[in-house]
Design a protein around this motif. Structure first.
Motif, mmCIF file in Angstrom:
data_model
loop_
_atom_site.group_PDB
_atom_site.id
_atom_site.type_symbol
_atom_site.label_atom_id
_atom_site.label_comp_id
_atom_site.label_asym_id
_atom_site.label_seq_id
_atom_site.Cartn_x
_atom_site.Cartn_y
_atom_site.Cartn_z
ATOM 1 N N LYS A 37 0.839 -1.198 0.000
ATOM 2 C CA LYS A 37 0.000 0.000 0.000
ATOM 3 C C LYS A 37 0.876 1.250 0.000
ATOM 4 N N THR A 38 1.972 1.218 0.759
ATOM 5 C CA THR A 38 2.899 2.351 0.783
ATOM 6 C C THR A 38 3.496 2.596 -0.588
ATOM 7 N N VAL A 39 3.876 1.525 -1.281
ATOM 8 C CA VAL A 39 4.432 1.654 -2.630
ATOM 9 C C VAL A 39 3.389 2.244 -3.572
ATOM 10 N N GLU A 40 2.154 1.757 -3.479
ATOM 11 C CA GLU A 40 1.082 2.276 -4.334
ATOM 12 C C GLU A 40 0.889 3.775 -4.136
ATOM 13 N N GLU A 41 0.977 4.217 -2.901
ATOM 14 C CA GLU A 41 0.664 5.611 -2.582
ATOM 15 C C GLU A 41 1.819 6.561 -2.854
ATOM 16 N N ASP A 42 3.051 6.056 -2.919
ATOM 17 C CA ASP A 42 4.210 6.913 -3.150
ATOM 18 C C ASP A 42 4.440 7.046 -4.650
ATOM 19 N N LYS A 43 3.926 8.088 -5.228
ATOM 20 C CA LYS A 43 3.966 8.265 -6.683
ATOM 21 C C LYS A 43 5.378 8.508 -7.215
ATOM 22 N N ALA A 44 6.329 8.796 -6.332
ATOM 23 C CA ALA A 44 7.705 9.018 -6.777
ATOM 24 C C ALA A 44 8.451 7.711 -7.018
ATOM 25 N N VAL A 45 7.947 6.620 -6.452
ATOM 26 C CA VAL A 45 8.610 5.322 -6.609
ATOM 27 C C VAL A 45 8.420 4.812 -8.034
ATOM 28 N N ARG A 46 9.513 4.344 -8.629
ATOM 29 C CA ARG A 46 9.476 3.848 -10.003
ATOM 30 C C ARG A 46 9.810 2.364 -10.112
ATOM 31 N N ALA A 47 10.177 1.718 -8.988
ATOM 32 C CA ALA A 47 10.450 0.281 -8.998
ATOM 33 C C ALA A 47 10.428 -0.223 -7.562
ATOM 34 N N LEU A 48 10.172 -1.520 -7.417
ATOM 35 C CA LEU A 48 10.192 -2.181 -6.105
ATOM 36 C C LEU A 48 11.099 -3.393 -6.185
ATOM 37 N N VAL A 49 12.049 -3.477 -5.257
ATOM 38 C CA VAL A 49 12.919 -4.650 -5.120
ATOM 39 C C VAL A 49 12.549 -5.364 -3.824
ATOM 40 N N ILE A 50 12.350 -6.673 -3.913
ATOM 41 C CA ILE A 50 12.060 -7.487 -2.725
ATOM 42 C C ILE A 50 13.257 -8.384 -2.458
ATOM 43 N N THR A 51 13.853 -8.223 -1.275
ATOM 44 C CA THR A 51 15.024 -9.008 -0.911
ATOM 45 C C THR A 51 14.815 -9.597 0.483
ATOM 46 N N SER A 52 15.848 -10.236 1.032
ATOM 47 C CA SER A 52 15.760 -10.855 2.349
ATOM 48 C C SER A 52 17.028 -10.568 3.128
ATOM 49 N N SER A 53 16.893 -10.447 4.435
ATOM 50 C CA SER A 53 18.054 -10.226 5.297
ATOM 51 C C SER A 53 18.658 -11.533 5.790
ATOM 52 N N ASP A 54 17.991 -12.664 5.535
ATOM 53 C CA ASP A 54 18.466 -13.948 6.049
ATOM 54 C C ASP A 54 19.623 -14.477 5.204
ATOM 55 N N GLU A 55 20.575 -15.139 5.827
ATOM 56 C CA GLU A 55 21.747 -15.638 5.109
ATOM 57 C C GLU A 55 21.430 -16.816 4.203
ATOM 58 N N LYS A 56 20.337 -17.541 4.488
ATOM 59 C CA LYS A 56 20.045 -18.765 3.748
ATOM 60 C C LYS A 56 18.733 -18.725 2.975
ATOM 61 N N ASN A 57 17.808 -17.890 3.373
ATOM 62 C CA ASN A 57 16.441 -17.985 2.858
ATOM 63 C C ASN A 57 15.922 -16.656 2.322
ATOM 64 N N TRP A 58 15.190 -16.755 1.209
ATOM 65 C CA TRP A 58 14.391 -15.629 0.715
ATOM 66 C C TRP A 58 12.998 -15.769 1.309
ATOM 67 N N SER A 59 12.318 -16.876 1.013
ATOM 68 C CA SER A 59 11.074 -17.223 1.705
ATOM 69 C C SER A 59 10.837 -18.720 1.564
ATOM 70 N N GLN A 60 10.628 -19.379 2.692
ATOM 71 C CA GLN A 60 10.377 -20.818 2.710
ATOM 72 C C GLN A 60 8.898 -21.157 2.548
ATOM 73 N N GLY A 61 8.085 -20.165 2.189
ATOM 74 C CA GLY A 61 6.683 -20.448 1.884
ATOM 75 C C GLY A 61 5.785 -20.433 3.107
ATOM 76 N N ILE A 62 4.676 -21.137 3.011
ATOM 77 C CA ILE A 62 3.662 -21.126 4.073
ATOM 78 C C ILE A 62 4.240 -21.641 5.385
ATOM 79 N N ASP A 63 3.861 -20.982 6.457
ATOM 80 C CA ASP A 63 4.220 -21.403 7.810
ATOM 81 C C ASP A 63 3.368 -22.626 8.153
ATOM 82 N N LEU A 64 3.916 -23.806 7.867
ATOM 83 C CA LEU A 64 3.134 -25.037 8.041
ATOM 84 C C LEU A 64 2.825 -25.303 9.511
ATOM 85 N N ASN A 65 3.712 -24.901 10.415
ATOM 86 C CA ASN A 65 3.414 -25.080 11.840
ATOM 87 C C ASN A 65 2.174 -24.287 12.233
ATOM 88 N N TRP A 66 2.100 -23.027 11.735
ATOM 89 C CA TRP A 66 0.904 -22.231 12.026
ATOM 90 C C TRP A 66 -0.326 -22.866 11.395
#
Length: 238
Positions: A37-66
């Motif tokens: 929503k923040t990206v949508e509302e900020d009209k100055a933004v021209r691109a979005l990069v999605i990254t991760s701070s974890d050393e091994k994982n970007w996203s392991q998908g659904i939280d199966l435990n939950w």
């Protein structure tokens, strides 16, 4: 621990997944929706990069435990709400009026690979991490819309193999199939390449959003019809 962090560098928004394996659950969906929503509302933004701070994982998908805990507790409504929210996340990525670039700095499994598939462009590190749709091994079939947006990212012969075997692709293999723009030697090089590519974009948000809407509108329609019916019926496991 925060689930996401957000900053703008020049005209590029950077969404960092920062919750370890970045498993997807209701809190993850809420954090993603708030940031998008923040990206949508900020009209100055021209691109979005999605990254991760974890050393091994970007996203392991659904939280199966939950999810398994919710199932055992009879909280089907919570699971349904989560799936609807994640479809909203995926739909926003597919229609956001700026390029969405995945800087895949570790494993992208299941719904993590789905998240990457909904992005417009993908870069991935080659020294660590796999790209995988393991649904056939965890007894959670694709929702109908998933088949469609995977096919926009993955060539048919590879999708057929990955969907039916659960095979993990290396970054080099994914790059050879043009799933990725490039495979990079490490996490730093991956983010650098994604940011440099993002900086090449200065398209009008109106035309960019219209192009994506017309390219992917059929996927959103499938989410609203076929996916919704399966989610409402709780028909999401084999």
């Amino acid at each position: 621990m925060s689930i996401t962090q957000y900053e703008v560098i020049g005209k590029t928004a950077v969404l960092t997944l920062c919750n370890g394996e970045n498993r997807q659950n209701p809190a993850f969906a809420a954090a993603m929706l708030e940031t998008l929503k923040t990206v949508e509302e900020d009209k100055a933004v021209r691109a979005l990069v999605i990254t991760s701070s974890d050393e091994k994982n970007w996203s392991q998908g659904i939280d199966l435990n939950w999810m398994m805990g919710a199932q055992q507790s009879g909280k089907s409504a919570d699971i349904q709400a989560f799936l609807r929210d994640m479809n909203t996340v995926f739909g926003k990525l597919l229609t956001l009026p700026v390029p969405v670039i995945a800087s895949i700095t570790g494993h992208a499994f299941g719904n993590g690979a789905m998240l990457a598939s909904c992005c417009d462009f993908r870069f991935m590190r080659s020294d660590r991490g796999y790209f995988c749709y393991p649904e056939v091994d965890v007894n959670i079939p694709f929702l109908p819309s998933m088949v469609k947006y995977i096919r926009k990212a993955v060539p048919e012969h590879r999708f057929n193999e990955m969907a039916l075997t659960g095979r993990r692709l290396t970054a080099e293999e994914a790059a050879a199939d043009n799933i990725l723009m490039a495979a990079l030697p490490d996490a730093d090089a991956t983010l650098k390449a994604a940011m440099e590519y993002a900086a090449t974009f200065n398209k009008g948000r109106s035309i960019f959003g219209m192009q994506k809407q017309r390219m992917h509108g059929h996927i959103l329609e499938t989410m609203q019809t076929e996916d919704a019916a399966l989610i409402d019926a709780s028909a999401i496991t084999a």
